[in-house]
Design an enzyme around this catalytic site. Structure first.
Site, mmCIF file in Angstrom:
data_model
loop_
_atom_site.group_PDB
_atom_site.id
_atom_site.type_symbol
_atom_site.label_atom_id
_atom_site.label_comp_id
_atom_site.label_asym_id
_atom_site.label_seq_id
_atom_site.Cartn_x
_atom_site.Cartn_y
_atom_site.Cartn_z
ATOM 1 N N MET A 196 2.373 -61.397 59.912
ATOM 2 C CA MET A 196 2.469 -60.847 61.264
ATOM 3 C C MET A 196 3.906 -60.440 61.555
ATOM 4 O O MET A 196 4.837 -61.151 61.191
ATOM 5 C CB MET A 196 2.038 -61.914 62.282
ATOM 6 N N ASN A 197 4.101 -59.265 62.230
ATOM 7 C CA ASN A 197 5.402 -59.019 62.857
ATOM 8 C C ASN A 197 5.216 -58.655 64.328
ATOM 9 O O ASN A 197 4.535 -59.420 65.027
ATOM 10 C CB ASN A 197 6.339 -58.107 62.049
ATOM 11 N N ASP A 198 5.784 -57.589 64.816
ATOM 12 C CA ASP A 198 5.908 -57.346 66.268
ATOM 13 C C ASP A 198 4.645 -57.602 67.101
ATOM 14 O O ASP A 198 3.550 -57.226 66.689
ATOM 15 C CB ASP A 198 6.246 -55.872 66.528
ATOM 16 N N TRP B 165 4.927 -58.043 54.445
ATOM 17 C CA TRP B 165 4.616 -56.793 55.142
ATOM 18 C C TRP B 165 3.846 -55.841 54.228
ATOM 19 O O TRP B 165 4.117 -55.770 53.030
ATOM 20 C CB TRP B 165 5.930 -56.151 55.604
ATOM 21 N N PHE C 51 1.433 -48.638 63.312
ATOM 22 C CA PHE C 51 2.699 -49.281 63.668
ATOM 23 C C PHE C 51 2.687 -49.702 65.141
ATOM 24 O O PHE C 51 1.708 -49.543 65.852
ATOM 25 C CB PHE C 51 3.859 -48.315 63.384
ATOM 26 N N SER C 52 3.825 -50.188 65.605
ATOM 27 C CA SER C 52 3.895 -50.788 66.938
ATOM 28 C C SER C 52 3.618 -49.805 68.070
ATOM 29 O O SER C 52 3.818 -48.604 67.937
ATOM 30 C CB SER C 52 5.268 -51.419 67.139
ATOM 31 N N ARG D 293 9.167 -43.709 66.597
ATOM 32 C CA ARG D 293 8.087 -44.691 66.704
ATOM 33 C C ARG D 293 8.177 -45.667 67.884
ATOM 34 O O ARG D 293 9.173 -45.735 68.571
ATOM 35 C CB ARG D 293 8.022 -45.515 65.430
ATOM 36 N N GLU E 190 14.415 -49.574 67.849
ATOM 37 C CA GLU E 190 12.977 -49.826 67.712
ATOM 38 C C GLU E 190 12.417 -50.424 69.002
ATOM 39 O O GLU E 190 13.154 -51.006 69.802
ATOM 40 C CB GLU E 190 12.710 -50.803 66.554
ATOM 41 N N TRP F 140 14.280 -59.792 60.483
ATOM 42 C CA TRP F 140 14.010 -59.031 59.250
ATOM 43 C C TRP F 140 14.895 -59.468 58.080
ATOM 44 O O TRP F 140 14.582 -59.172 56.928
ATOM 45 C CB TRP F 140 14.154 -57.520 59.500
HETATM 46 C C1 FRU Z 1 9.941 -53.484 64.200
HETATM 47 C C2 FRU Z 1 9.197 -52.437 63.387
HETATM 48 C C3 FRU Z 1 8.752 -51.288 64.266
HETATM 49 C C4 FRU Z 1 7.592 -50.739 63.510
HETATM 50 C C5 FRU Z 1 6.974 -51.977 62.929
HETATM 51 C C6 FRU Z 1 6.320 -51.793 61.589
HETATM 52 O O1 FRU Z 1 9.908 -54.746 63.634
HETATM 53 O O2 FRU Z 1 10.023 -51.979 62.342
HETATM 54 O O3 FRU Z 1 9.752 -50.349 64.529
HETATM 55 O O4 FRU Z 1 6.709 -50.022 64.316
HETATM 56 O O5 FRU Z 1 7.996 -52.935 62.829
HETATM 57 O O6 FRU Z 1 5.610 -52.910 61.195
#
Ligand code: FRU
Length: 521
Positions: free
Chosen positions: A61-63, A87, A119-120, A194, A246, A343
Site C-alpha cells: 500500500m502507498n498513498d 510497488w 495512480f493517486s 498527476r 505530488e 519512499w
Molecule cells: C506519491 C505517488 C503519487 C503517485 C503514486 C503512485 O507517493 O508517487 O504521485 O500517483 O504515488 O503510486
C-alpha cells in the site's frame, strides 16, 4: 465428478477467473473478498502489525486516495498492489469506516486497464448530478485519478500520465470507468502530470481540479466533471524546490478564534523533506475558484527559490496525505490521513505479509501563532473511544502495549520506549533548541536502510516555555502532537520485540498521564 458437473465447475471457475482480472474499462467488480474479522483474536497479530492504524490486509500500500464521506461512511481508497509487498501495477484498494477508527476492508475499487495503472486521486459526491451518471435522488460518486501508462513510460515518451474518472451508483461498492477517458489528456506532454484533487467551488458554481505537474500545480474548471478547462498554475519557485511535486490538496480553513479564513494548499515532495526523504509542505493564501494567490506574509516568510517550507508533519513517516471530501457542514471538520512511510525505505521495511499503514485520522485547523499562520493537526476526537484505563507515568518503568500519553512540561522532557533487548525509541522536547525530537537510532531493526536510523527534529512555532505533547504509541509507530498540533512528528519503528516499557525522563515535567488504548482489529 460426472462430466456435466465437471463442465459446470470449469465454466464457473472460468467466470470467476475472468472477474478476478477485469481488463475492460467498463467493468470493475469482483466477488466479495475477505473482510475484517474483528472478533477473531488471531487476526492481525503478525509482528509489527499496527493495532489501531489502518493497514492493508496483505501486500503493498502507498498513498491514501479518493476519500469522501457518504451516508454515514468514511471511504478510504489507497494505492494498492495486490500481488506483491513492493510497488507495482497500481489499483485502488478500498475500506470504509463509520468513525475513521474501526475500518472494514472492501474489495478493490479500481483495477488497471488499457489506459494504465490507477495512480493517486480524489473522489466527490456529485450531489446535483452534474455529470449525469446518476440522479439527484441517488447522486453518483465520482472518482478522479491519474492513469499511468507503463508502456509509455518504458518507451521513453513523456505523455504517459493523464486524468480520468469513474463513477459509482451503489455507495462506492462498484465503479464504472467513463468511456470518454481521459478527461484531461496530457497534450503538452508533461512527464509528471498527476494526482488530481477535485472539489466543488460553491461561489463560482464550478468543479475545481488541481494536480501536480513537475514543478507546479495546475488548476482546471469544469461544469460536469467530464469537460475540463485549464485556468492557472501556482508554485514555480515557491517552497521546497525538490521535484516532482505530488498529491496536492486545497481547502479553506477558518483562522481559529476569528471570523477570517484562508486557503491552505498541501503539496507532497518525495525527497528532501524536513528530516530527509518524503514529506508534505503547505502554502497559505487565497483562492477565487481559478487562481491561488499566496499570502504576502506567508510568501515573505518562506521566500522564493529558497528551499524553505512549512511542514505539515516534521517526522519521516507521513507522506502524500490528503483530506476527506463531502464532510457534512454540520460537522465542518477538515479531516486528513497520510501514508505512514517514506519512499527512502518504504519498500524494504521489515514486514512480510503487508507493507505500510496510514497515520491516525487528524483534524486540520489554521492558527495564528507568534511565528505566523500554521496548519495544525490534531487526532480526530473519535480516537477517544479507544481510551482504556489511565496509568501513572513517571521515571519508573511502566508497562504498556498501546497507549496515548499526555505530557505538559517546562524545560527538557523525554519519553523512552524500550523492550527487554535494550532496544529503544526516545522522543520529547529539548529546551535549548526549542525543538521536539524522535530518536529511533537504537530502535531494533534499522539496518535495512541507511536513511532509517537517526534523530528527527521539529521546530516549534512558538517560543513559549510551556510545552504540551499528545503522543500515540502503536506497536510500530509513534505520533507526537506538540503544542496542540502546531508541531507534529510521525515515525515508524521495528523493534525485535514489541516495546513494553515506558519511562519519563527530564526534570521539567508538570503533568504526565498514560491511557491504555484498545486495538481496533
Ligand atoms: C506519491 C505517488 C503519487 C503517485 C503514486 C503512485 O507517493 O508517487 O504521485 O500517483 O504515488 O503510486
Amino acid at each position: 465428478m460426472n462430466n456435466k458437473i465437471g463442465l459446470l465447475v470449469l465454466l464457473f471457475g472460468l467466470a470467476l477467473a475472468c472477474q478476478e482480472s477485469p481488463t475492460t474499462s467498463e467493468e470493475n467488480t469482483r466477488p466479495q473478498e475477505k473482510t475484517t474479522e474483528r472478533n477473531n483474536s488471531d487476526y492481525y497479530t503478525e509482528q509489527h502489525r499496527p493495532q489501531f492504524h489502518f493497514s492493508p490486509d496483505s501486500m503493498w500500500m502507498n498513498d491514501p486516495n479518493g476519500m469522501f464521506y457518504y451516508e454515514g461512511e468514511y471511504h478510504l481508497f489507497y494505492q494498492y498492489y495486490p500481488d506483491s509487498t513492493v510497488w507495482g501495477p497500481m489499483h485502488w484498494g478500498h475500506a470504509v469506516s463509520e468513525d475513521m477508527v474501526y475500518w472494514e476492508h472492501l474489495p478493490i475499487g479500481l483495477y488497471p486497464d488499457e489506459l494504465g495503472y490507477i495512480f493517486s486521486g480524489s473522489a466527490v459526491v456529485d450531489k446535483h448530478n452534474t455529470s449525469g451518471f446518476g440522479t439527484t435522488e441517488n447522486p453518483p460518486l465520482i472518482a478522479i485519478f491519474t492513469h499511468h501508462l507503463m508502456e509509455g513510460e518504458k518507451a521513453g515518451t513523456t505523455d504517459f500520465q493523464y486524468q480520468s474518472i469513474a463513477y459509482s451508483n451503489d455507495k462506492g461498492r462498484t465503479w464504472t470507468k467513463y468511456e470518454g477517458n481521459p478527461v484531461v489528456p496530457n497534450t503538452n506532454k508533461i512527464k509528471d502530470f498527476r494526482d488530481p484533487k477535485v472539489f466543488w467551488h460553491a461561489p463560482s458554481e464550478r468543479w475545481v481540479m488541481l494536480f501536480a505537474a513537475g514543478d507546479r500545480i495546475l488548476f482546471y474548471n469544469s461544469p460536469d466533471l467530464k469537460s475540463w478547462t485549464y485556468q492557472s498554475e501556482f508554485g514555480l519557485g515557491w517552497g521546497n524546490q525538490a521535484r516532482p511535486w505530488e498529491c496536492p490538496d486545497l481547502f479553506e480553513l477558518p483562522i481559529e478564534g476569528t471570523n477570517e479564513s484562508k486557503w491552505a494548499m498541501l503539496v507532497s515532495i518525495g525527497k528532501e523533506a524536513a528530516n530527509g526523504g518524503s514529506g508534505t509542505q503547505y502554502f497559505i493564501g487565497d483562492f477565487d475558484g481559478k487562481n491561488f494567490t499566496i499570502d504576502t506574509n506567508f510568501g515573505k516568510a518562506i521566500g522564493k527559490n529558497t528551499n524553505t517550507a512549512r511542514w505539515l508533519d516534521w517526522g519521516k513517516d507521513n507522506y502524500a496525505g490528503v483530506t476527506w471530501s463531502d464532510i457534512p457542514g454540520s460537522d465542518g471538520r477538515r479531516l486528513f490521513i497520510g501514508w505512514m512511510s517514506n519512499w527512502q525505505y518504504a519498500q524494504i521495511v521489515p514486514t512480510e505479509k503487508w507493507r505500510s499503514a496510514m497515520t491516525i485520522a487528524r483534524t486540520l485547523s489554521l492558527r495564528r501563532t507568534t511565528e505566523g499562520l500554521r496548519v495544525c493537526s490534531q487526532p480526530v476526537k473519535e480516537m477517544l473511544q479507544l481510551r482504556g484505563a489511565a496509568k501513572k507515568l513517571g521515571a519508573e518503568a511502566t508497562n504498556y502495549r498501546l497507549a496515548e500519553v499526555l505530557v505538559e512540561a517546562k524545560g527538557d522532557v523525554a519519553i523512552e520506549l524500550s523492550n527487554t533487548k535494550g532496544e529503544k525509541v526516545v522522543l520529547g522536547y529539548e529546551a535549548a533548541t526549542n525543538q521536539y525530537f524522535i530518536d529511533r537510532t537504537e530502535s531494533g531493526k534499522v539496518d535495512f536502510s541507511k536513511d532509517f536510523p537517526g534523530k528527527s527534529i521539529a521546530k516549534r512555532a512558538t517560543k513559549g516555555d510551556g510545552v504540551k505533547m499528545q503522543i500515540f504509541l502503536d506497536v510500530s509507530s509513534v505520533e507526537l502532537f506538540g503544542d496542540d498540533g502546531e508541531s507534529v512528528m510521525t515515525a515508524i519503528f521495528f523493534p525485535n520485540e514489541d516495546f513494553s516499557s515506558i519511562r519519563l525522563l527530564g526534570d521539567g515535567v508538570e503533568t504526565a498521564q498514560l491511557f491504555e488504548l484498545k486495538k481496533t482489529w
